[in-house]
Design a protein around this motif. Structure first.
Motif, PDB file in Angstrom:
ATOM      1  N   GLY A 175      -5.940  -4.190  38.755  1.00  0.00           N
ATOM      2  CA  GLY A 175      -5.781  -3.149  37.738  1.00  0.00           C
ATOM      3  C   GLY A 175      -4.815  -2.090  38.227  1.00  0.00           C
ATOM      4  O   GLY A 175      -5.190  -1.218  39.019  1.00  0.00           O
ATOM      5  N   VAL A 176      -3.569  -2.161  37.769  1.00  0.00           N
ATOM      6  CA  VAL A 176      -2.556  -1.229  38.279  1.00  0.00           C
ATOM      7  C   VAL A 176      -2.114  -0.260  37.180  1.00  0.00           C
ATOM      8  O   VAL A 176      -0.938  -0.116  36.857  1.00  0.00           O
ATOM      9  CB  VAL A 176      -1.353  -1.963  38.917  1.00  0.00           C
ATOM     10  N   VAL A 203       4.157  -5.953  31.781  1.00  0.00           N
ATOM     11  CA  VAL A 203       4.909  -4.705  31.930  1.00  0.00           C
ATOM     12  C   VAL A 203       4.352  -3.884  33.083  1.00  0.00           C
ATOM     13  O   VAL A 203       5.083  -3.334  33.912  1.00  0.00           O
ATOM     14  CB  VAL A 203       4.881  -3.891  30.618  1.00  0.00           C
ATOM     15  N   VAL A 204       3.048  -3.809  33.156  1.00  0.00           N
ATOM     16  CA  VAL A 204       2.376  -3.062  34.221  1.00  0.00           C
ATOM     17  C   VAL A 204       2.616  -3.726  35.574  1.00  0.00           C
ATOM     18  O   VAL A 204       2.815  -3.054  36.588  1.00  0.00           O
ATOM     19  CB  VAL A 204       0.863  -2.957  33.907  1.00  0.00           C
ATOM     20  N   LEU A 205       2.621  -5.049  35.608  1.00  0.00           N
ATOM     21  CA  LEU A 205       2.874  -5.767  36.856  1.00  0.00           C
ATOM     22  C   LEU A 205       4.291  -5.519  37.357  1.00  0.00           C
ATOM     23  O   LEU A 205       4.519  -5.327  38.557  1.00  0.00           O
ATOM     24  CB  LEU A 205       2.632  -7.263  36.661  1.00  0.00           C
ATOM     25  N   GLN A 206       5.264  -5.507  36.454  1.00  0.00           N
ATOM     26  CA  GLN A 206       6.644  -5.222  36.849  1.00  0.00           C
ATOM     27  C   GLN A 206       6.760  -3.806  37.391  1.00  0.00           C
ATOM     28  O   GLN A 206       7.460  -3.556  38.384  1.00  0.00           O
ATOM     29  CB  GLN A 206       7.583  -5.419  35.663  1.00  0.00           C
ATOM     30  N   ARG A 207       6.071  -2.866  36.760  1.00  0.00           N
ATOM     31  CA  ARG A 207       6.082  -1.484  37.236  1.00  0.00           C
ATOM     32  C   ARG A 207       5.481  -1.393  38.636  1.00  0.00           C
ATOM     33  O   ARG A 207       5.955  -0.633  39.486  1.00  0.00           O
ATOM     34  CB  ARG A 207       5.307  -0.597  36.261  1.00  0.00           C
ATOM     35  N   ALA A 208       4.436  -2.162  38.897  1.00  0.00           N
ATOM     36  CA  ALA A 208       3.809  -2.153  40.220  1.00  0.00           C
ATOM     37  C   ALA A 208       4.794  -2.617  41.293  1.00  0.00           C
ATOM     38  O   ALA A 208       4.835  -2.054  42.398  1.00  0.00           O
ATOM     39  CB  ALA A 208       2.566  -3.031  40.217  1.00  0.00           C
ATOM     40  N   GLU A 210       8.053  -2.307  41.124  1.00  0.00           N
ATOM     41  CA  GLU A 210       9.040  -1.234  41.260  1.00  0.00           C
ATOM     42  C   GLU A 210       8.506  -0.061  42.079  1.00  0.00           C
ATOM     43  O   GLU A 210       9.281   0.647  42.745  1.00  0.00           O
ATOM     44  CB  GLU A 210       9.466  -0.744  39.872  1.00  0.00           C
ATOM     45  N   LEU A 211       7.181   0.127  42.067  1.00  0.00           N
ATOM     46  CA  LEU A 211       6.584   1.263  42.767  1.00  0.00           C
ATOM     47  C   LEU A 211       6.027   0.910  44.142  1.00  0.00           C
ATOM     48  O   LEU A 211       5.453   1.766  44.807  1.00  0.00           O
ATOM     49  CB  LEU A 211       5.474   1.881  41.907  1.00  0.00           C
ATOM     50  N   GLY A 212       6.210  -0.350  44.569  1.00  0.00           N
ATOM     51  CA  GLY A 212       5.842  -0.631  45.957  1.00  0.00           C
ATOM     52  C   GLY A 212       5.084  -1.901  46.237  1.00  0.00           C
ATOM     53  O   GLY A 212       4.904  -2.262  47.411  1.00  0.00           O
ATOM     54  N   ALA A 213       4.605  -2.625  45.216  1.00  0.00           N
ATOM     55  CA  ALA A 213       3.916  -3.888  45.477  1.00  0.00           C
ATOM     56  C   ALA A 213       4.925  -4.961  45.889  1.00  0.00           C
ATOM     57  O   ALA A 213       6.063  -4.979  45.419  1.00  0.00           O
ATOM     58  CB  ALA A 213       3.142  -4.341  44.242  1.00  0.00           C
ATOM     59  N   ASP A 214       4.492  -5.859  46.766  1.00  0.00           N
ATOM     60  CA  ASP A 214       5.360  -6.955  47.207  1.00  0.00           C
ATOM     61  C   ASP A 214       5.222  -8.175  46.310  1.00  0.00           C
ATOM     62  O   ASP A 214       6.175  -8.958  46.171  1.00  0.00           O
ATOM     63  CB  ASP A 214       5.004  -7.338  48.650  1.00  0.00           C
ATOM     64  N   TYR A 215       4.055  -8.339  45.720  1.00  0.00           N
ATOM     65  CA  TYR A 215       3.797  -9.446  44.810  1.00  0.00           C
ATOM     66  C   TYR A 215       2.990  -8.924  43.619  1.00  0.00           C
ATOM     67  O   TYR A 215       2.237  -7.957  43.758  1.00  0.00           O
ATOM     68  CB  TYR A 215       2.987 -10.563  45.486  1.00  0.00           C
ATOM     69  N   ALA A 216       3.154  -9.586  42.486  1.00  0.00           N
ATOM     70  CA  ALA A 216       2.384  -9.216  41.296  1.00  0.00           C
ATOM     71  C   ALA A 216       1.933 -10.500  40.604  1.00  0.00           C
ATOM     72  O   ALA A 216       2.748 -11.399  40.354  1.00  0.00           O
ATOM     73  CB  ALA A 216       3.229  -8.369  40.352  1.00  0.00           C
TER      74      ALA A 216
END
Length: 347
Positions: A175-176, A203-208, A210-216
């Motif tokens: 849940g991001v 959309v939320v996964l792509q934002r994650a 962009e904000l620092g996650a390595d995988y979504a």
């Protein structure tokens, strides 16, 4: 100063939030009056409205993520002046429990939550304990400062205190949205690697990412566990954060932990979660911890990080609505319209 102000008040009998005129509150001993600049709309505000959280008062002003300037001082307040830029804490010590009587206010056993046990900041003015204020650095804008009092500080407490994330540990976040987005950012700040984000919204996964996650990953993927194993080189997760608080996210996060891994439950719902058999749980050496809130010093730490450019939450301000339009903001958050991280109210 006028005698009345506008405030968004929750009425427990009708379960409705109404913007109405109320008297401007007077700060008591050790308190200050704050002229509110911004206040966030949080999912816990929605939980009061929809009944997930039981009402503590018949009528209460909502809103607990605020920033503003001191407009008045109560008796005995020192170290603060009218005009100071501040963030009120979203809770205050009861001053009656065993810890409070010993002077350990930080570890109050009966903490009073702003906008639940006492009036909050969806209003032109709010009252706060002077001892719970954080000074806003001059180069930190009021809107970003407001969300430090929960939307960012609760994730900070989850990552640094409850989760005790260490450099090099593998972290997963289920849940991001408003909370999970900041868990991703803060886990990266403390050196977690890799960081995996899980959600059902692309959309939320792509934002994650962009904000620092390595995988979504889409959490509905039937091969999710295998993909987590592949992304982590077979290690699985050292720490998993469930910021959704659902039975399915709890189970997935627990299943993706490594032996001895830690699951931190940050999201809240009325759903029941299961650990499986006690034998399997004991042999796995996994830990499950609940997390709520933060310490006041965490807000100060985050304000310093913002001021020095170590943390950027500018993208977290999704929209700003007027106090008169607070119901519009509530509906947008409830329906995830525009995938908001935080919608702010400006009185």
């Amino acid at each position: 100063m006028a005698e009345t102000m506008r405030a968004a008040r929750f009425h427990a009998d009708s379960k409705k939030t109404v913007v109405e005129d109320v008297p401007i509150p007077e700060p008591g001993p050790g308190e200050v009056l704050v002229k509110v600049e911004y206040c966030g709309i949080c999912h816990s505000d929605l939980s009061l409205i929809n009944g997930t959280f039981p009402a503590m008062l018949p009528v209460v002003t909502q809103g607990h993520e605020s920033s503003g300037t001191i407009a008045g001082l109560g008796a005995g307040v020192s170290g603060w002046a009218v005009g100071d830029r501040v963030i009120p804490s979203a809770g205050k010590a009861c001053l009656r429990c065993r810890n409070c009587r010993r002077g350990d206010l930080t570890n109050c056993l009966n903490i009073q939550l702003m906008a639940f046990a006492y009036d909050g900041a969806w209003a032109e003015y709010t009252v706060a304990q002077a001892g719970g204020l954080t000074r806003i650095p001059d180069n930190v804008p009021f809107d970003q400062a407001a969300i430090l009092a929960d939307a960012v500080s609760t994730p900070y407490g989850a990552v640094v205190r409850t989760g005790e994330v260490r450099v090099g540990e593998v972290v997963g976040v289920w849940g991001v949205g408003g909370i999970g987005t900041h868990i991703v950012q803060l886990a990266r700040l403390v050196g977690a690697v890799p960081i995996l984000a899980f959600d059902i919204n692309p959309v939320v996964l792509q934002r994650a990412i962009e904000l620092g996650a390595d995988y979504a990953f889409d959490s509905r993927d039937p091969d999710l566990r295998a993909k987590v194993a592949e992304a982590t080189g077979g290690k699985m997760l050292d720490v998993a954060f469930d910021s959704a608080g659902l039975a399915v996210t709890f189970s997935q996060a627990l299943d993706c932990l490594a032996v001895g891994g830690r699951l931190i439950v940050v999201g809240l719902s009325d759903q029941e979660a299961l650990l499986g058999t006690t034998t399997a749980f004991g042999l796995s050496k996994k830990q499950v911890k609940g997390h709520l809130g933060y310490k006041n010093v965490d807000i100060e730490t985050l304000a310093e990080l913002l001021s020095r450019g170590r943390l950027d939450v500018s993208r977290s301000i999704s929209e700003i609505v007027s106090l008169e339009d607070v119901l519009v903001g509530i509906e947008k958050l409830d329906k995830h319209e525009g995938d908001p991280i935080r919608i702010l109210v400006r009185p």
